[in-house]
Design an enzyme around this catalytic site. Structure first.
Site, PDB file in Angstrom:
ATOM      1  N   GLU A 143      62.866  22.221  32.439  1.00 31.71           N
ATOM      2  CA  GLU A 143      63.901  22.318  31.409  1.00 31.71           C
ATOM      3  C   GLU A 143      64.923  21.215  31.687  1.00 31.71           C
ATOM      4  O   GLU A 143      65.872  21.386  32.423  1.00 31.71           O
ATOM      5  CB  GLU A 143      64.546  23.699  31.451  1.00 31.71           C
ATOM      6  CG  GLU A 143      65.493  23.985  30.312  1.00 31.71           C
ATOM      7  CD  GLU A 143      66.117  25.362  30.398  1.00 31.71           C
ATOM      8  OE1 GLU A 143      66.979  25.666  29.563  1.00 31.71           O
ATOM      9  OE2 GLU A 143      65.753  26.141  31.313  1.00 31.71           O
ATOM     10  N   GLY A 270      70.651  41.429  25.074  1.00 28.60           N
ATOM     11  CA  GLY A 270      71.865  41.883  24.418  1.00 28.60           C
ATOM     12  C   GLY A 270      73.066  41.020  24.720  1.00 28.60           C
ATOM     13  O   GLY A 270      74.162  41.286  24.222  1.00 28.60           O
ATOM     14  N   ASP A 294      64.474  34.220  31.221  1.00 27.31           N
ATOM     15  CA  ASP A 294      65.417  33.182  31.665  1.00 27.31           C
ATOM     16  C   ASP A 294      66.151  33.656  32.916  1.00 27.31           C
ATOM     17  O   ASP A 294      67.313  33.340  33.120  1.00 27.31           O
ATOM     18  CB  ASP A 294      66.400  32.826  30.551  1.00 27.31           C
ATOM     19  CG  ASP A 294      67.090  31.487  30.786  1.00 27.31           C
ATOM     20  OD1 ASP A 294      66.530  30.644  31.505  1.00 27.31           O
ATOM     21  OD2 ASP A 294      68.203  31.283  30.254  1.00 27.31           O
TER      22      ASP A 294
END
EC number: 3.5.1.25
Length: 425
Positions: A143, A270, A294
């Site tokens: 990433e 959330g 993640d």
């Protein structure tokens, strides 16, 4: 029949989101799913072991394609001395041993933006590896560092790069080196709106790289061009990209794209996305949804809330599942176990657990393609016997890797679900 295990009285999770009542047969020696017809009815031999699942769900094991670390191990941290490399590999093995508790049987370790010289050393250690009783490492997910500075999130701005060489693909070759040609999953998150990156999407995909759009400020046209060139994935949808606008929906607008339409990763904790936003995304493109954690090294149910040192000058503040860089409100990955993402998606999108499981099993395998799509993510004859027994309450009861049980929930150690009919469980 030696080596054959039969799971009975359960519901088998299917790629279409249904769950069919039936038996599943696996070979504990070969680590593969086998034909019940051949193993039982044709040969008329009893399995070595029959396990009563007692009405629970038998699912393919979960596949996490974006995980930065767990249980105190940061996949991006490497002391490049020989002892340091040995410690790094030991750390990988530690995570793989523990992560089966979450229902995860395969993962793609994710490394965030690093100094250019470190990539070759890291990627060499992130080739495919498997160890009995542990989750598989499928390859790597890099990433960065070709990310847009305005959408960098927690990535260090001074380490970000542009593809300024001629041709631009040389910039990627300099950073990732032999990692672009090694075996296993090769996944790269980059921003197609960064100078030179768009020209690299097609040559990267031709080398077997899964290109994922992320940390990008691209408009919809740029994002569509990247998909046309071969991009297959969006990294953590809604995060590190412009919010959707009705006249230019940007990267998020790809969910409304006609074919080809990319898969999208989404962190269903959330915190990274509101439950209503998750519901909207899933409703727009349920066939492209991929759950990811993640997760950071701070993922560990035994770790207390509070301040935890990360790197010199940087600390994480953990507040339940919320992880931020200390002194900021910048989310720094998550601390959510994978099975909770499945349960949350089920509740927030008003779908069944088997439908949510598709987004953590079948979809990631299909997105990665190649050998992964041909061996993982389905309860299909000839596929790897990587399994997870899920309760209808969304919790993991048991995890199996290559035909052997790697985890059983503590409450089952005294009986209950997974009771043996014959043999032992």
């Amino acid at each position: 029949m030696a080596d054959i295990i039969r799971f009975t009285n359960g519901y088998l999770a299917q790629p279409d989101g249904t769950a069919v009542r039936g038996d599943l047969y696996i070979n504990s020696r070969t680590g593969k799913i086998v034909s019940g017809q051949d193993s039982f009815f044709t040969d008329r031999l009893n399995p070595e072991q029959t396990i009563d699942v007692q009405g629970q769900i038998v699912s393919p094991g979960l596949i996490d394609v974006q995980i930065n670390g767990a249980y105190g191990i940061d996949f991006s941290e490497l002391d490049d001395s020989e002892p340091g490399e040995n410690r790094y590999v030991a750390g990988l093995e530690h995570v793989c041993k523990r992560i089966v508790e979450t229902g995860t049987t395969a993962l793609v370790p994710t490394i965030i933006t690093q100094k250019e010289a470190l990539y070759a050393k890291l990627l060499r250690l992130l080739g495919p590896r498997s160890k009995e009783g542990s989750a598989h490492i499928l390859g790597y997910h890099a990433e960065g560092p070709f990310l847009h500075p305005e959408r960098r999130g927690m990535h260090t701005e001074t380490l970000l790069l542009q593809a300024t060489d001629t041709p631009p693909i040389k910039s990627f070759e300099k950073v990732y080196g032999e990692g672009l040609d090694q075996d296993g999953v090769k996944m790269i998150t980059a921003a197609p709106d960064v100078k030179g990156v768009m020209e690299c999407v097609e040559p990267l995909t031709k080398r077997g790289v899964t290109f994922s759009i992320g940390h990008s400020d691209a408009d919809l046209e740029q994002a569509q061009e990247a998909v046309h060139n071969g991009a297959r994935m969006i990294t953590h949808l809604f995060n590190a990209m412009p919010p959707i606008h009705h006249r230019d929906p940007g990267v998020i607008g790809l969910l409304g794209n006609p074919d080809p339409r990319p898969y999208y990763g989404i962190i269903v904790d959330g915190l990274h996305s509101h439950p209503n936003t998750v519901r909207i995304a899933y409703g727009a493109a349920p066939d492209r949804c991929i759950l990811v954690t993640d997760a950071q090294w701070i993922l560990d149910p035994t770790l207390p809330d509070g301040l935890h040192e990360w790197r010199p000058g940087f600390s994480f503040r953990k507040e339940g599942l919320r992880v931020v860089l200390d002194g900021t409100n910048t989310l720094a990955g998550s601390a959510i176990p994978f099975y909770m993402c499945v349960d949350n998606l089920s509740k927030w999108a008003s779908i069944t657990i088997p439908q949510a499981l598709v987004c953590a099993t079948y979809h990631p395998a299909q997105m990665l393609g190649g050998r992964i799509a041909e061996t993982k993510g389905q309860l299909k004859e000839g596929f790897d016997a990587d399994l997870c027994i899920f309760g209808w309450d969304g919790k993991v009861k048991s995890t199996w890797v290559m035909g052997k049980e790697a985890f059983r929930a503590p409450e089952l150690s005294k009986g209950g679900v997974m009771a043996p009919v014959n043999g032992h469980a």
